[in-house]
Design a protein around this motif. Structure first.
Motif, PDB file in Angstrom:
ATOM      1  N   UNK A  11       0.819  -1.212   0.000  1.00  0.00           N
ATOM      2  CA  UNK A  11       0.000   0.000   0.000  1.00  0.00           C
ATOM      3  C   UNK A  11       0.850   1.258   0.000  1.00  0.00           C
ATOM      4  N   UNK A  12       1.921   1.247   0.785  1.00  0.00           N
ATOM      5  CA  UNK A  12       2.818   2.401   0.826  1.00  0.00           C
ATOM      6  C   UNK A  12       3.486   2.584  -0.536  1.00  0.00           C
ATOM      7  N   UNK A  13       3.894   1.486  -1.150  1.00  0.00           N
ATOM      8  CA  UNK A  13       4.524   1.563  -2.472  1.00  0.00           C
ATOM      9  C   UNK A  13       3.576   2.198  -3.490  1.00  0.00           C
ATOM     10  N   UNK A  14       2.349   1.701  -3.554  1.00  0.00           N
ATOM     11  CA  UNK A  14       1.415   2.232  -4.540  1.00  0.00           C
ATOM     12  C   UNK A  14       0.979   3.660  -4.204  1.00  0.00           C
ATOM     13  N   UNK A  17       3.775   5.695  -5.521  1.00  0.00           N
ATOM     14  CA  UNK A  17       3.750   5.636  -6.985  1.00  0.00           C
ATOM     15  C   UNK A  17       2.710   6.592  -7.550  1.00  0.00           C
ATOM     16  N   UNK A  18       1.521   6.607  -6.952  1.00  0.00           N
ATOM     17  CA  UNK A  18       0.473   7.520  -7.409  1.00  0.00           C
ATOM     18  C   UNK A  18       0.882   8.977  -7.203  1.00  0.00           C
ATOM     19  N   UNK A  19       1.576   9.250  -6.115  1.00  0.00           N
ATOM     20  CA  UNK A  19       2.027  10.613  -5.857  1.00  0.00           C
ATOM     21  C   UNK A  19       3.044  11.061  -6.901  1.00  0.00           C
ATOM     22  N   UNK A  20       3.989  10.198  -7.204  1.00  0.00           N
ATOM     23  CA  UNK A  20       5.014  10.530  -8.194  1.00  0.00           C
ATOM     24  C   UNK A  20       4.404  10.728  -9.581  1.00  0.00           C
ATOM     25  N   UNK A  21       3.373   9.940  -9.894  1.00  0.00           N
ATOM     26  CA  UNK A  21       2.723  10.039 -11.198  1.00  0.00           C
ATOM     27  C   UNK A  21       1.655  11.132 -11.251  1.00  0.00           C
ATOM     28  N   UNK A  22       1.577  11.951 -10.186  1.00  0.00           N
ATOM     29  CA  UNK A  22       0.620  13.063 -10.112  1.00  0.00           C
ATOM     30  C   UNK A  22      -0.831  12.612 -10.236  1.00  0.00           C
ATOM     31  N   UNK A  23      -1.129  11.433  -9.740  1.00  0.00           N
ATOM     32  CA  UNK A  23      -2.500  10.928  -9.689  1.00  0.00           C
ATOM     33  C   UNK A  23      -2.985  11.092  -8.254  1.00  0.00           C
ATOM     34  N   UNK A  24      -3.396  12.308  -7.934  1.00  0.00           N
ATOM     35  CA  UNK A  24      -3.661  12.686  -6.551  1.00  0.00           C
ATOM     36  C   UNK A  24      -4.900  12.012  -5.971  1.00  0.00           C
ATOM     37  N   UNK A  25      -5.897  11.776  -6.793  1.00  0.00           N
ATOM     38  CA  UNK A  25      -7.107  11.097  -6.288  1.00  0.00           C
ATOM     39  C   UNK A  25      -6.776   9.685  -5.822  1.00  0.00           C
ATOM     40  N   UNK A  31      -3.628   6.006   0.123  1.00  0.00           N
ATOM     41  CA  UNK A  31      -3.008   6.428   1.378  1.00  0.00           C
ATOM     42  C   UNK A  31      -3.942   6.221   2.560  1.00  0.00           C
ATOM     43  N   UNK A  32      -5.207   6.569   2.378  1.00  0.00           N
ATOM     44  CA  UNK A  32      -6.177   6.358   3.454  1.00  0.00           C
ATOM     45  C   UNK A  32      -6.374   4.877   3.724  1.00  0.00           C
TER      46      UNK A  32
END
Length: 60
Positions: A11-14, A17-25, A31-32
């Protein structure tokens, strides 16, 4: 013992990954979810440890 570091690890990895790829939603959702899983695991460990200590003290 291996459950503790591995369960929220994916979960932390993904989440990152989403943060780096600017997929904030997706970042916020994952993260939650990861925080809830890690918190639930911690609460479960605390609960079991407390019950065992109470049982051990009353047994004496």
């Amino acid at each position: 013992a291996a459950l503790i570091p591995m369960a929220p690890g994916g979960g932390v990895y993904f989440t990152m990954l989403h943060l780096i790829q600017n997929r904030y939603q997706e970042f916020m959702l994952k993260g939650m979810e990861t925080s809830i899983i890690a918190g639930s695991m911690a609460l479960g460990i605390i609960l079991v440890t407390t019950c065992f200590r109470i049982f051990h003290i009353t047994k004496k």
